[in-house]
Design an enzyme around this catalytic site. Sequence first.
Site, PDB file in Angstrom:
ATOM      1  N   ASP A   1      19.966  41.489   5.731  1.00 15.42           N
ATOM      2  CA  ASP A   1      19.976  42.362   4.559  1.00 15.42           C
ATOM      3  C   ASP A   1      18.594  42.629   3.985  1.00 15.42           C
ATOM      4  OD1 ASP A   1      19.537  39.883   3.531  1.00 15.42           O
ATOM      5  OD2 ASP A   1      21.279  39.855   2.207  1.00 15.42           O
TER       6      ASP A   1
ATOM      7  N   ARG B   1       9.521  32.438  -1.921  1.00 14.21           N
ATOM      8  CA  ARG B   1       9.366  33.270  -0.726  1.00 14.21           C
ATOM      9  C   ARG B   1       9.787  32.455   0.489  1.00 14.21           C
ATOM     10  NH1 ARG B   1       4.510  35.558   0.948  1.00 14.21           N
ATOM     11  NH2 ARG B   1       3.359  33.823   0.041  1.00 14.21           N
TER      12      ARG B   1
ATOM     13  N   SER C   1       9.085  27.560  -5.015  1.00 15.54           N
ATOM     14  CA  SER C   1       9.039  28.437  -6.188  1.00 15.54           C
ATOM     15  C   SER C   1       8.586  27.590  -7.370  1.00 15.54           C
ATOM     16  CB  SER C   1      10.420  29.026  -6.466  1.00 15.54           C
ATOM     17  OG  SER C   1      11.352  27.999  -6.731  1.00 15.54           O
TER      18      SER C   1
ATOM     19  N   ASP D   1      23.074  33.831  10.250  1.00 16.17           N
ATOM     20  CA  ASP D   1      22.420  33.078   9.193  1.00 16.17           C
ATOM     21  C   ASP D   1      23.318  31.930   8.796  1.00 16.17           C
ATOM     22  OD1 ASP D   1      20.152  34.550   8.913  1.00 16.17           O
ATOM     23  OD2 ASP D   1      21.028  35.918   7.445  1.00 16.17           O
TER      24      ASP D   1
HETATM   25  N1  LIG Z   1      14.818  29.142  -5.128  1.00 18.92           N
HETATM   26  C1  LIG Z   1      14.198  28.315  -4.327  1.00 18.92           C
HETATM   27  N2  LIG Z   1      13.122  27.647  -4.733  1.00 18.92           N
HETATM   28  C2  LIG Z   1      12.492  26.815  -3.921  1.00 18.92           C
HETATM   29  N3  LIG Z   1      12.845  26.561  -2.669  1.00 18.92           N
HETATM   30  C3  LIG Z   1      13.913  27.181  -2.190  1.00 18.92           C
HETATM   31  C4  LIG Z   1      14.645  28.094  -2.982  1.00 18.92           C
HETATM   32  N4  LIG Z   1      15.638  28.579  -2.232  1.00 18.92           N
HETATM   33  C5  LIG Z   1      15.532  28.000  -1.030  1.00 18.92           C
HETATM   34  N5  LIG Z   1      14.504  27.155  -0.986  1.00 18.92           N
HETATM   35  C6  LIG Z   1      14.050  26.371   0.150  1.00 18.92           C
HETATM   36  O1  LIG Z   1      13.561  27.253   1.133  1.00 18.92           O
HETATM   37  C7  LIG Z   1      14.271  27.074   2.348  1.00 18.92           C
HETATM   38  C8  LIG Z   1      14.432  28.419   3.025  1.00 18.92           C
HETATM   39  O2  LIG Z   1      15.250  29.234   2.250  1.00 18.92           O
HETATM   40  P1  LIG Z   1      15.750  30.620   2.795  1.00 18.92           P
HETATM   41  O3  LIG Z   1      16.611  31.238   1.783  1.00 18.92           O
HETATM   42  O4  LIG Z   1      14.620  31.372   3.330  1.00 18.92           O
HETATM   43  O5  LIG Z   1      16.558  30.214   4.057  1.00 18.92           O
HETATM   44  P2  LIG Z   1      18.035  29.704   4.106  1.00 18.92           P
HETATM   45  O6  LIG Z   1      18.775  30.417   3.056  1.00 18.92           O
HETATM   46  O7  LIG Z   1      18.067  28.250   4.150  1.00 18.92           O
HETATM   47  O8  LIG Z   1      18.371  30.199   5.508  1.00 18.92           O
HETATM   48  P3  LIG Z   1      19.574  31.107   5.866  1.00 18.92           P
HETATM   49  O9  LIG Z   1      19.804  32.023   4.695  1.00 18.92           O
HETATM   50  O10 LIG Z   1      19.109  31.814   7.079  1.00 18.92           O
HETATM   51  O11 LIG Z   1      20.668  30.150   6.115  1.00 18.92           O
HETATM   52  C9  LIG Z   1      15.559  26.463   1.937  1.00 18.92           C
HETATM   53  O12 LIG Z   1      16.111  25.703   2.972  1.00 18.92           O
HETATM   54  C10 LIG Z   1      15.162  25.585   0.771  1.00 18.92           C
HETATM   55  O13 LIG Z   1      14.657  24.366   1.255  1.00 18.92           O
END
Ligand SMILES: Nc1ncnc2c1ncn2[C@@H]1O[C@H](COP(=O)(O)OP(=O)(O)OP(=O)(O)O)[C@@H](O)[C@H]1O
Length: 677
Positions: free
Chosen positions: A515, A374, A380, A304
């Site tokens: 996780d 999500r 969100s 990740d």
């Molecule tokens: N709290 C939030 N509210 C809105 N959008 C969000 C939020 N957190 C993350 N995002 C958006 O959603 C995308 C995907 O988030 P996610 O946590 O699924 O993956 P990631 O953390 O970027 O990937 P990884 O954990 O595998 O590196 C993020 O790149 C961001 O653009």
Amino acid sequence: MSTIPKKKLLTGPILQSAVKDSFMKLNPVTLMKNPVMFVVEIGTIVVLMMVLAPGYFHTEDSIGFNITVFLILLVTVLFANFAEALAEGRGKAQADTLKKTKQDISANKLVGGAVKIVSSSDLRKGDIVVISQGELIPGDGEVIEGLASVDESAITGESAPVIKEAGGDFNSVTGGTRVVSDQIKVRITSDPGESFLDRMISLVEGAKRQKTPNEIALNTLLISLTIIFLIVVVTLRPIAAYLNVDLEIPVLIALLVCLIPTTIGGLLSAIGIAGMDRVTQFNVLAMSGKAVEAAGDINTMILDKTGTITFGNRMASEFVPVGNENEAELAGWAAVSSLKDETPEGRSVIELIKKQGHPYQAVLAEEAEIIEFRAETRMSGLDLKDGRKVRKGAVDSMKRWVSSQGGQIPDNLDKRSNEIAGKGGTPLAVAVDDRIFGLIYLKDTVKPGMKERFDELRKMGIKTIMCTGDNPLTAATIAAEAGVDGFIAESTPENKIEVIRREQQEGKLVAMTGDGTNDAPALAQADVGLAMNSGTSAAKEAANMVDLDSDPSKIIEVVAIGKQLLMTRGALTTFSIANDIAKYFAIIPAMFTLAIPEMEVLNVMGLGSPSSAIISALIFNAIIIPLLIPLAMRGVSYKPMSSVKLLRRNIFIYGFGGVLVPFLGIKLIDMLVSIWI
Ligand SMILES: Nc1ncnc2c1ncn2[C@@H]1O[C@H](COP(=O)(O)OP(=O)(O)OP(=O)(O)O)[C@@H](O)[C@H]1O
Ligand SMILES: [K+]
Ligand SMILES: [Mg+2]
């Protein structure tokens, strides 16, 4: 590896009980599992009989020699037993400590709305219990109501309490840990005897240790070699008799024991146990030795981005308005979209706004419908009571969302978001209905030393693939900075399983960490799946390893430990077999010189006398086992390099070394023995 903590291998009590166990393990029924050593034990018994009844076997003349051979053979078996007992020792000690955690706890079980006090051993899957501040959690389960901080030090050794809450990926609790604040309602997820603690105890004490496929294969090789040498030695007697040479049975047994691979036969199981123990000392629970070995064979590692390669505390650091919008209004809506967003990203937005002093309307959150973040939607926000929808999220998702409501995309949105992504940051767009106000710049930092670790992995021939839900530009920037071999952007947890399958179809072995509940299928599909202890019970059950410290980047070290295990076994096998070849030159000439003194020309090593040659070879054969115990337990030292180079290096060190060392060792022992006789 410097990162693997070096704990003391030996303590007084472990040593003591290992000595005792060495004798217990003489039981032939137990020893039968180790065929090479079993053969040595049978030889020991035969020689013992000749010592005890010399009249019957006509061995009166060589009684002194036979007693010596008997003693050395017995010590050989004891040394091998000691190696195994020592390797098991630390796990057993750890299991004892864990068993103390596993006392009977009284539980507050909910029965028809009322609380009933029952014993933890009466709890079954599906029961609901209430745990308040100061109480022990009576069994494994999932928080279904409330939030509490839990002291998990009994299991993880980490004293800082962790937050457990209903819903999401941090709802799993472990029996035997203590609630230090607040109260939670927990649904029990395991029946008695099947809890995490039970599994952990049987793992560390090695009760259910099964031979791994590699071990079975090696064992088959060792058995084959033993059978071949047995045939050679047995046929030697009639051949010698034909030449009028009378070979004594104890001499033949000595020859057999020198030729069969006793070194690796004696150390094999210690190497396996010690390998698993190294993983455990690293606070990673491997569900089987097979998992540790698979880690050593990994070709592809899926990582990740957030939290593994980067620190993962993606923090809002700047508001970037787009089009004709202004910063204050953007910040105001960013705040509203984050009022009920409990993710670290959401909380960091509120913190930034408070720090910058922007006003925002907290009342709007009241009576609004919460749209939780999500990974599928990547958004969100809130649906307000007046009908307006407030969102923040990944730029591409937000563009689609706004367009679908007929909104316009500001001209400079892509430019601004690319600037953020180009710096490795994550841009989040903020919109209300069809209007985009601007971007939140989420900053994250690549952990130091990542590039070096990926370089090491590359040298080992392991391909790294970074998976992230982030946009392609952010992904590319972080990938380049961290030095991974490939990346997949805008990926969902479901994508991971496709990546794993694709790699596996090419015959690769794949490792990954995870996780969340949605990681569970991929964790199960991977050859090495490392779940975080903080994660959901679904993830922990699907994985074949659990990291008690919940540090996803540990997968890198786990692979190193697996490699080290395989290498240690390979190196000591090479050494053992090479050794046996050298012993052949010491013992065969000596044997024949006993009967035909003219054969003295074969005594290339210039050993004192035929019997001292045989005794010396046997002594060497025995003491090499305890001498190699530290290496078997610690593992051979290794630098990351390709398998071909590694093989060449090991054949050189352990192959040539394995031939040379016994020549020197036997010669030296012979000199001492000759003085003594
Ligand atoms: N709290 C939030 N509210 C809105 N959008 C969000 C939020 N957190 C993350 N995002 C958006 O959603 C995308 C995907 O988030 P996610 O946590 O699924 O993956 P990631 O953390 O970027 O990937 P990884 O954990 O595998 O590196 C993020 O790149 C961001 O653009
Ligand atoms: K041997
Ligand atoms: Mg994430």
